[in-house]
Design a protein around this motif. Structure first.
Motif, short mmCIF file in Angstrom:
data_model
loop_
_atom_site.label_atom_id
_atom_site.label_comp_id
_atom_site.label_asym_id
_atom_site.label_seq_id
_atom_site.Cartn_x
_atom_site.Cartn_y
_atom_site.Cartn_z
N TYR A 71 0.84 -1.21 0.00
CA TYR A 71 0.00 0.00 0.00
C TYR A 71 0.87 1.25 0.00
N LYS A 72 1.97 1.20 0.73
CA LYS A 72 2.94 2.30 0.72
C LYS A 72 3.40 2.56 -0.71
N GLY A 73 3.64 1.50 -1.46
CA GLY A 73 4.06 1.64 -2.85
C GLY A 73 3.03 2.35 -3.70
N ILE A 74 1.75 2.03 -3.46
CA ILE A 74 0.67 2.70 -4.19
C ILE A 74 0.65 4.19 -3.85
N ILE A 75 0.82 4.51 -2.59
CA ILE A 75 0.77 5.91 -2.16
C ILE A 75 1.95 6.69 -2.75
N ILE A 76 3.12 6.09 -2.77
CA ILE A 76 4.28 6.75 -3.38
C ILE A 76 4.03 7.01 -4.86
N ARG A 77 3.50 6.02 -5.56
CA ARG A 77 3.22 6.18 -7.00
C ARG A 77 2.15 7.24 -7.21
N ALA A 78 1.13 7.26 -6.37
CA ALA A 78 0.07 8.28 -6.48
C ALA A 78 0.64 9.68 -6.24
N MET A 79 1.56 9.80 -5.28
CA MET A 79 2.19 11.10 -5.02
C MET A 79 3.00 11.55 -6.23
N ASP A 80 3.71 10.62 -6.86
CA ASP A 80 4.45 10.95 -8.07
C ASP A 80 3.51 11.46 -9.16
N GLN A 81 2.38 10.79 -9.30
CA GLN A 81 1.39 11.20 -10.31
C GLN A 81 0.80 12.57 -9.98
N LEU A 82 0.55 12.83 -8.69
CA LEU A 82 0.00 14.12 -8.29
C LEU A 82 0.95 15.27 -8.64
N GLN A 83 2.24 15.01 -8.59
CA GLN A 83 3.21 16.03 -8.93
C GLN A 83 3.20 16.34 -10.42
N GLN A 84 2.76 15.41 -11.22
CA GLN A 84 2.82 15.57 -12.67
C GLN A 84 1.54 16.09 -13.30
N ILE A 85 0.43 16.10 -12.56
CA ILE A 85 -0.83 16.54 -13.13
C ILE A 85 -1.35 17.77 -12.40
N THR A 86 -2.00 18.64 -13.15
CA THR A 86 -2.59 19.82 -12.53
C THR A 86 -4.05 20.04 -12.89
N PRO A 87 -4.46 19.88 -14.12
CA PRO A 87 -5.87 20.16 -14.41
C PRO A 87 -6.80 19.09 -13.83
N GLU A 88 -8.04 19.47 -13.63
CA GLU A 88 -9.03 18.56 -13.04
C GLU A 88 -9.12 17.25 -13.80
N GLN A 89 -9.03 17.30 -15.11
CA GLN A 89 -9.14 16.09 -15.91
C GLN A 89 -8.04 15.08 -15.54
N GLY A 90 -6.85 15.58 -15.19
CA GLY A 90 -5.76 14.70 -14.80
C GLY A 90 -6.09 13.90 -13.54
N TYR A 91 -6.76 14.54 -12.59
CA TYR A 91 -7.14 13.85 -11.36
C TYR A 91 -8.19 12.78 -11.65
N ILE A 92 -9.12 13.10 -12.48
CA ILE A 92 -10.17 12.14 -12.82
C ILE A 92 -9.56 10.94 -13.54
N GLU A 93 -8.62 11.19 -14.44
CA GLU A 93 -7.95 10.09 -15.14
C GLU A 93 -7.15 9.23 -14.16
N LEU A 94 -6.47 9.88 -13.21
CA LEU A 94 -5.72 9.13 -12.21
C LEU A 94 -6.66 8.28 -11.36
N MET A 95 -7.79 8.84 -10.97
CA MET A 95 -8.77 8.07 -10.20
C MET A 95 -9.28 6.87 -10.99
N ALA A 96 -9.57 7.09 -12.26
CA ALA A 96 -10.06 6.00 -13.10
C ALA A 96 -9.00 4.91 -13.25
N THR A 97 -7.76 5.32 -13.40
CA THR A 97 -6.66 4.36 -13.50
C THR A 97 -6.52 3.57 -12.21
N MET A 98 -6.60 4.28 -11.09
CA MET A 98 -6.45 3.61 -9.80
C MET A 98 -7.66 2.74 -9.45
#
Length: 189
Positions: A71-98
């Motif tokens: 689970y720690k690995g998932i959180i680290i990867r999610a944090m990396d993704q959060l650093q790379q996305i800014t628009p709302e659509q990016g968050y929705i895509e990340l949620m859909a992926t996860m």
């Protein structure tokens, strides 16, 4: 492909019982908690791992189960993704992926970082999350992260935890993440 993971497989119980086999952070975290290792003596990546594990332990995750370290690995990867996305659509895509158990997001972590299959990976995390559900011991932290009054599985919670740690580490809040997760919880998670 079906998005459900078998929750209780015998192989996952075995894997879940030996976290030190899959992640060296368990020993570092034990030493850190015992005061044998200082945070400043660790690398930046190790410091982040200690912070994540501290939050997970405070939330009630078992430190003796491999699923917590996966689970720690998932959180680290999610944090990396959060650093790379800014628009709302990016968050929705990340949620859909996860939300997709078989996405490349999880495959990369399970196979490349821990060398386990996706079913075992998710089953171990599920078991650790179930333990947390019955041993939750920090309602204030849950509320601060945004986990209270919000029903989701561990995948949606991982994004909230990642955002919480990300904003603490960077001293800046990104309120869109929590708003978007809550808005589309029923759609994606």
């Amino acid at each position: 492909m079906q998005n459900k993971i078998k929750e209780n497989t015998s192989g996952a119980f075995l894997v879940n019982s030996f976290p030190e086999t899959y992640d060296s952070a368990i020993l570092k975290y034990k030493n850190y908690k015992a005061g044998k290792t200082k945070l400043e003596d660790l690398t930046e990546e190790e410091q982040l791992e200690m912070n994540i594990l501290s939050v997970l332990e405070s939330l009630g995750y078992p430190m003796k189960q491999t699923g917590t370290y996966f689970y720690k690995g998932i959180i680290i990867r999610a944090m990396d993704q959060l650093q790379q996305i800014t628009p709302e659509q990016g968050y929705i895509e990340l949620m859909a992926t996860m939300a997709n158990n078989y996405s490349q997001f999880y495959l990369d972590i399970a196979r490349n970082e821990y060398d386990v299959g996706l079913t075992t990976f998710h089953s171990c995390i599920y078991m650790s999350n179930q333990y947390k559900q019955t041993h939750s011991n920090n309602k204030d932290l849950e509320q601060e992260i945004g986990l209270t009054g919000f029903t989701t599985d561990y995948k949606g919670e991982a994004l909230l935890i990642a955002n919480y740690i990300y904003k603490k580490e960077n001293k800046k809040e990104n309120p869109q993440v929590q708003k978007i997760i809550k808005k589309s919880n029923s759609e994606y998670v």
